[in-house]
Design an enzyme around this catalytic site. Sequence first.
Site, PDB file in Angstrom:
ATOM      1  N   TYR A 109      27.554 -22.743   2.767  1.00 35.49           N
ATOM      2  CA  TYR A 109      27.186 -22.499   1.354  1.00 35.49           C
ATOM      3  C   TYR A 109      27.455 -20.983   1.157  1.00 35.49           C
ATOM      4  O   TYR A 109      26.614 -20.153   1.681  1.00 35.49           O
ATOM      5  CB  TYR A 109      26.178 -23.050   0.598  1.00 35.49           C
ATOM      6  CG  TYR A 109      25.844 -22.652  -0.754  1.00 35.49           C
ATOM      7  CD1 TYR A 109      26.313 -23.535  -1.794  1.00 35.49           C
ATOM      8  CD2 TYR A 109      25.356 -21.505  -1.081  1.00 35.49           C
ATOM      9  CE1 TYR A 109      26.019 -23.059  -3.101  1.00 35.49           C
ATOM     10  CE2 TYR A 109      25.076 -21.017  -2.429  1.00 35.49           C
ATOM     11  CZ  TYR A 109      25.498 -22.018  -3.421  1.00 35.49           C
ATOM     12  OH  TYR A 109      25.499 -21.677  -4.768  1.00 35.49           O
ATOM     13  N   GLU A 197      31.026 -19.693  -6.576  1.00 40.22           N
ATOM     14  CA  GLU A 197      30.088 -20.325  -5.899  1.00 40.22           C
ATOM     15  C   GLU A 197      31.580 -21.264  -4.971  1.00 40.22           C
ATOM     16  O   GLU A 197      32.307 -21.902  -5.538  1.00 40.22           O
ATOM     17  CB  GLU A 197      29.412 -21.428  -6.589  1.00 40.22           C
ATOM     18  CG  GLU A 197      28.520 -22.316  -5.630  1.00 40.22           C
ATOM     19  CD  GLU A 197      27.839 -23.196  -6.562  1.00 40.22           C
ATOM     20  OE1 GLU A 197      26.635 -23.386  -6.234  1.00 40.22           O
ATOM     21  OE2 GLU A 197      28.351 -24.138  -7.409  1.00 40.22           O
TER      22      GLU A 197
END
Length: 386
Positions: A109, A197
Amino acid sequence: MNIHEHQAKQILKKYGVAVPNGVFGLSSDEIVEKAKKLNTEKYVLKAQIHAGGRGKAGGVKILDNIQDLSLASKEMLGKVLITHQTGPTGKEVKRLYVEESSNIKKEFYLSCLVDRASSKIAFISSDQGGMDIEEVAKSNPEKIITTKVDLIDEIKEEDCKKIIKIFNLDEKTSLQGIKLIKSIYKMFISTDANLVEINPLILTEENDLLCLDAKMNFDDNSIFRHPEILELRDLNEEDPAEIEASKYDLAYIKLDGSIGCMVNGAGLAMATMDIIKLYGEEPANFLDVGGGASKEKVSAAFKIILSDKNVKGILINIFGGIMRCDVLAQGVVDAAKEIKIDVPLVVRLAGTNFLEGKKILDNSGLEIISASDLSDAAEKIVKEIK
């Protein structure tokens, strides 16, 4: 301003970030025809909506051949996806994206956002990719690291190393990681982004880093400097009332309550919503009319508030500084006479020319309830709708 995944990946690619090859389309025939040019054993079909959690809602499919892609794309287009970010009404799928499949070895992530508290850029990284980062934060907070960097022209290499440390990459792949962070940082500051993101960022079996999904949000206040990004705006993904509000330079966000709010100033708007909750009701919206209050602007604000069928009453809370209360009051009266307002209306004025403004409201002949202060206004509007 949000953009779609396929658009975000094109921006990342422009700045040298590796992404899978893919094509997007607005119809099944278009997406299938374009997908024939991809070099892949399997096709990854993705619904394009401005919300996360698409996979769990059936918005991501891995398909073995072009025939399966054709059937799946017809089924997915027009489908309403309900995820934890769409709300109960969901979002209709109106565009699709197909990309080449990847050999996934590990999932990470990575995100980059403005940290207003420190006035720095914050990178959040984790070796637990491909899942909700909020869940990771709850169950395994030690698996997430935050690295705050100064806003400068080019990110320092030592900061890049801190960001990717949790990925535990070998020496060769670490060089890719450093280059990736530098590219994302450059893209972030060059485009006035608020958020980038990537979830997941993957390590392939070939030991390459690849951005498998991407989400981006840009600062609305600086979008005028980036017409190429403004062109990516998809009005189908936005609330019609919020689109209408933007035409009149009104800051409007729809909420789930029953009391419509019209306020000048974001801070005062937040305080108004808080005190409505304190008195036992919920605000139906955030609406900041800003520094000007012409008849046209106030009229537009009324129409937008009243377009929400959940609104049972309206609270106007104005503190006159640059904006004079008498001008605002006249705008309210003129707009109220033009528009049929069939719900209780409470107005609180304070500041420049508030006595003159109150007199205009009192002499208007309209059913407008004046309030002496914010607490009085909240108490009165809550009482009126019960």
